[in-house]
Design an enzyme around this catalytic site. Structure first.
Site, PDB file in Angstrom:
ATOM      1  N   ILE A  84       0.861  -1.334  -0.087  1.00 58.89           N
ATOM      2  CA  ILE A  84      -0.281   0.337   0.416  1.00 58.89           C
ATOM      3  C   ILE A  84       0.960   1.625  -0.294  1.00 58.89           C
ATOM      4  O   ILE A  84       1.888   1.623   0.796  1.00 58.89           O
ATOM      5  CB  ILE A  84      -0.545   0.143   1.850  1.00 58.89           C
ATOM      6  N   PRO A  85       1.048   1.761  -0.961  1.00 55.67           N
ATOM      7  CA  PRO A  85       2.119   2.690  -1.357  1.00 55.67           C
ATOM      8  C   PRO A  85       2.436   3.660  -0.640  1.00 55.67           C
ATOM      9  O   PRO A  85       1.902   4.992  -1.584  1.00 55.67           O
ATOM     10  CB  PRO A  85       2.470   2.816  -2.700  1.00 55.67           C
ATOM     11  N   CYS A  86       1.762   3.920   1.003  1.00 53.55           N
ATOM     12  CA  CYS A  86       1.987   5.735   1.405  1.00 53.55           C
ATOM     13  C   CYS A  86       3.289   6.181   0.971  1.00 53.55           C
ATOM     14  O   CYS A  86       3.388   7.667   1.567  1.00 53.55           O
ATOM     15  CB  CYS A  86       1.525   5.347   3.204  1.00 53.55           C
ATOM     16  N   HIS A  87       4.477   5.819   0.355  1.00 56.64           N
ATOM     17  CA  HIS A  87       5.687   6.520  -0.079  1.00 56.64           C
ATOM     18  C   HIS A  87       5.574   7.134  -0.876  1.00 56.64           C
ATOM     19  O   HIS A  87       6.377   8.031  -0.779  1.00 56.64           O
ATOM     20  CB  HIS A  87       6.365   6.082   0.391  1.00 56.64           C
ATOM     21  N   ARG A  88       4.175   7.214  -1.417  1.00 62.15           N
ATOM     22  CA  ARG A  88       3.691   7.566  -2.654  1.00 62.15           C
ATOM     23  C   ARG A  88       2.578   8.935  -3.121  1.00 62.15           C
ATOM     24  O   ARG A  88       2.261   9.518  -3.265  1.00 62.15           O
ATOM     25  CB  ARG A  88       2.868   7.147  -4.161  1.00 62.15           C
TER      26      ARG A  88
END
Length: 175
Positions: free
Chosen positions: A144-148
């Site tokens: 879950i790409p919370c880094h984006r």
DNA sequence: AGGACAACGGTCT
DNA sequence: AGACCGTTGTCCT
């Protein structure tokens, strides 16, 4: 990579029954612990070293039975890194958090979205700060790409697992 | 460009 | 009820 997100109301519901399988694996962004059931991945956290048992797992599922499988964890990490296939994810969170996480998985690799954009997409344009908190509560980092999620001015904002790691992840995706 | 600051909404105690 | 935040816009220097 396609991520299918299933949400449940409580963390206990995930561990119930078969328990949680977990393992430590090395990734380009450091050591990480992975936790999953037959329904999907429910935990991915980063660690400075492979020493010791990940406390986050016990904290999230105090009563669960755990089974360790580092080989399977490594295989899964390689699949994630390869960016191929469908990854099932099962997470517990508040309705608001689930909404944020569902929007996160729609951000394509190589691009970013601002906390403001995410808040607007949910229909609560003033809940920008809450969106940031929800990103920080993401139980399955990387997949879950919370880094984006970044600031509206395209600066990085924060990252639970360290800004260096966030920068490295985005850098690796921009090529 | 960068710092201080108020206001915001969701979540935890 | 209060405090904490992965934010943002505004008002300064």
């Amino acid at each position: 990579m396609i991520v299918e997100l299933e949400s449940v109301s409580s963390a206990d519901e995930i561990a119930q029954g078969e328990g949680i399988t977990w393992g430590l694996a090395e990734s380009p962004f450091g050591w990480c612990s992975l936790g999953w059931t037959s329904r999907g991945i429910s935990h991915l956290a980063f660690h400075d070293s492979p020493d010791g048992e990940p406390e986050a797992l016990r904290k999230r599922w105090p009563l669960a039975i755990f089974r360790r499988n580092d080989v399977a964890a490594r295989t899964e990490i390689l699949k994630i890194l390869r960016d191929s296939g469908i990854h099932r994810v099962v997470v517990a969170g508040t309705p608001f958090q689930i909404q944020v996480w569902k929007h996160l998985i729609r951000i394509p690799k190589g691009s970013v979205s601002s906390y403001l954009d995410l808040a607007a997409a949910i229909g609560k344009p003033r809940a920008v700060r809450a969106v940031g908190s929800a990103c920080g509560a993401n139980p399955v980092a990387w997949v879950i790409p919370c880094h984006r999620a970044v600031r509206v001015d395209r600066k990085l904002g924060g990252y639970r697992w360290g800004l260096d790691r966030k920068a490295a992840m985005l850098e690796s995706e921009s090529e």
